[in-house]
Write a protein that holds these residues in place. Structure first.
Motif, mmCIF file in Angstrom:
data_model
loop_
_atom_site.group_PDB
_atom_site.id
_atom_site.type_symbol
_atom_site.label_atom_id
_atom_site.label_comp_id
_atom_site.label_asym_id
_atom_site.label_seq_id
_atom_site.Cartn_x
_atom_site.Cartn_y
_atom_site.Cartn_z
ATOM 1 N N LYS A 161 -36.241 -38.569 -8.785
ATOM 2 C CA LYS A 161 -35.416 -37.368 -8.671
ATOM 3 C C LYS A 161 -35.021 -37.089 -7.231
ATOM 4 N N ASP B 13 -34.241 -28.708 -3.118
ATOM 5 C CA ASP B 13 -33.694 -27.350 -3.107
ATOM 6 C C ASP B 13 -33.992 -26.697 -4.459
ATOM 7 N N LEU C 133 -32.229 -26.096 -7.084
ATOM 8 C CA LEU C 133 -31.766 -26.821 -8.271
ATOM 9 C C LEU C 133 -32.658 -28.029 -8.555
ATOM 10 N N ASP C 134 -33.067 -28.723 -7.480
ATOM 11 C CA ASP C 134 -33.953 -29.880 -7.664
ATOM 12 C C ASP C 134 -35.265 -29.463 -8.333
ATOM 13 N N GLU D 168 -34.795 -28.922 -11.930
ATOM 14 C CA GLU D 168 -34.628 -30.219 -12.605
ATOM 15 C C GLU D 168 -35.961 -30.959 -12.729
ATOM 16 N N LEU D 169 -36.786 -30.863 -11.683
ATOM 17 C CA LEU D 169 -38.103 -31.521 -11.742
ATOM 18 C C LEU D 169 -38.938 -30.964 -12.891
ATOM 19 N N MET E 236 -37.877 -29.575 -15.558
ATOM 20 C CA MET E 236 -37.304 -30.046 -16.826
ATOM 21 C C MET E 236 -37.647 -31.513 -17.078
ATOM 22 N N ASP E 237 -37.697 -32.309 -16.002
ATOM 23 C CA ASP E 237 -38.094 -33.717 -16.155
ATOM 24 C C ASP E 237 -39.565 -33.828 -16.570
ATOM 25 N N ARG F 148 -39.841 -33.026 -20.223
ATOM 26 C CA ARG F 148 -39.385 -34.113 -21.084
ATOM 27 C C ARG F 148 -40.413 -35.252 -21.116
ATOM 28 N N ARG G 82 -26.632 -30.135 -16.422
ATOM 29 C CA ARG G 82 -27.540 -31.247 -16.080
ATOM 30 C C ARG G 82 -26.805 -32.571 -15.930
ATOM 31 N N MET H 160 -24.798 -32.452 -12.823
ATOM 32 C CA MET H 160 -25.618 -32.485 -11.606
ATOM 33 C C MET H 160 -26.057 -33.906 -11.308
ATOM 34 N N GLU I 140 -23.765 -21.415 -7.752
ATOM 35 C CA GLU I 140 -24.991 -22.099 -8.142
ATOM 36 C C GLU I 140 -24.842 -23.617 -8.068
ATOM 37 N N SER J 46 -23.281 -27.107 -4.496
ATOM 38 C CA SER J 46 -23.945 -28.140 -3.696
ATOM 39 C C SER J 46 -23.989 -29.472 -4.423
ATOM 40 N N ARG J 47 -23.746 -29.453 -5.723
ATOM 41 C CA ARG J 47 -23.734 -30.706 -6.482
ATOM 42 C C ARG J 47 -22.302 -31.154 -6.792
#
Lengths: 78, 248
Positions: A15, A36, A38-39, A42-43, A45-46, A49, B128, B131, B173, B176-177
């Motif tokens: 990631k 950041d 968002l990361d 996402e982590l 959520m990873d 999963r 997702r 991103m 939001e 940045s992506r």
């Protein structure tokens, strides 16, 4: 079968594009590994999963370091 | 025409009106278009067949965008089939007009769920994959009444005003992506939705438009295509009124 720590490390490496050697238990996602906001979402959520689990927002907030993630997932999933 | 060659674009509510024009325009610009319809399956089939005859790509999906599960499943289906998703156009919209004293809760909820909540659920679903790609475009179809208000449309105008807030927050939001989010706000457009008005009402409306005519759906679709294309690489969080000068 890989350990929880190994699986968590692999997700973080994929990631965040960091070296495996940087993924130490005390490493903070945001301060040490360059994630950041968002990361970090996402982590989480990873992790959900990979470990087929659901992490409540109140718990997710407390997962700040690699070690936090490993110990949470060892306790709550597998 | 802004090129959309091989871009995978999802359009909600694509079987009629502005949505149909967006589907046709994007397909003509080279995109692989996936669009939803709720009840107009004959229209949807015709659009797909028309485009296929021109070697253009469009796939229709029956989907109630007011259902978050349907929306999530739709996006997953598209991403699985195409391996990517470049653009989302939140276009699906309904009206349940009435003066506030007589407006039922159901009329409010149906309009908010279809027009506003669907934009949230679809945007959440594409966030997702976009991103991961470090690339994406979301275009919300608002309405000028989201800024001006309109008697008889407290539900509709609130849903369209809500889309502006959603657009701006999502833009911040996801910027940045490299995911750009904008809103196109049409004024008076000649579609089934406005066909409900009487000739008198239409004339009264058009008299107030500086350009003294309504827009064609294509005139909205070309602006949407601009926001979906690489031509608008540094524009996000904006509302562009396509209204013939009405709100100028």
């Amino acid at each position: 079968m890989s350990t929880v720590a190994e699986r968590v490390t692999q997700i973080i490496v994929d990631k965040l594009g960091v070296e495996e050697s940087q993924v130490k238990p005390e490493a903070s996602f945001t301060n040490d590994l360059g994630a950041d906001s968002l990361d970090t979402v996402e982590l989480i959520m990873d992790f959900e999963r990979e470990f087929d689990t659901s992490i409540e927002d109140s718990d997710a907030e407390k997962i700040q370091t690699v070690g936090d993630a490993v110990s949470y997932l060892e306790k709550n999933a597998g | 025409m802004s090129s959309l060659q091989d871009k995978v674009i999802v359009v909600t509510g694509g079987s009629r009106g502005i949505g149909e024009a967006i589907v046709r325009h994007c397909a003509a610009a080279g995109a692989k278009v996936h669009f939803t319809y709720r009840s107009s399956s004959a229209n949807a089939d015709t659009i797909v067949a028309n485009l296929a005859a021109k070697n253009l790509s469009a796939v229709s999906h029956k989907c109630d965008v007011a259902s978050p599960d349907d929306v999530q499943a739709l996006i997953e289906t598209v991403v699985k089939a195409e391996g990517a998703i470049h653009g989302l156009v939140n276009n699906a919209g309904i009206t349940r007009d009435g003066l506030v004293m007589r407006m039922k809760d159901e009329d409010w909820d149906a309009v908010i769920d279809t027009n506003l909540k669907s934009a949230f659920t679809a945007s959440r679903a594409v966030a997702r994959p976009m991103m991961k790609q470090r690339n994406g475009r979301i275009v919300n179809i608002g309405s000028i009444v989201g800024q001006t208000g309109n008697a008889g449309q407290v539900n509709y105008s609130a849903s369209k005003a809500g889309l502006i807030g959603l657009t701006k927050s999502l833009a911040k939001e996801l910027a940045s992506r490299n995911i750009l989010v904008n809103c196109v706000a049409p004024g008076y457009v000649a579609t089934d939705m406005t066909d409900k008005l009487t000739e008198e009402q239409t004339q009264a409306f058009e008299k107030n438009i500086p350009m003294q005519r309504s827009a064609t759906p294509e005139e909205v679709a070309t602006v949407v295509a601009f926001f979906l294309s690489d031509a608008s690489g540094y524009v996000t969080g904006q509302v562009l009124n396509v209204d013939g000068g009405l709100a100028a």
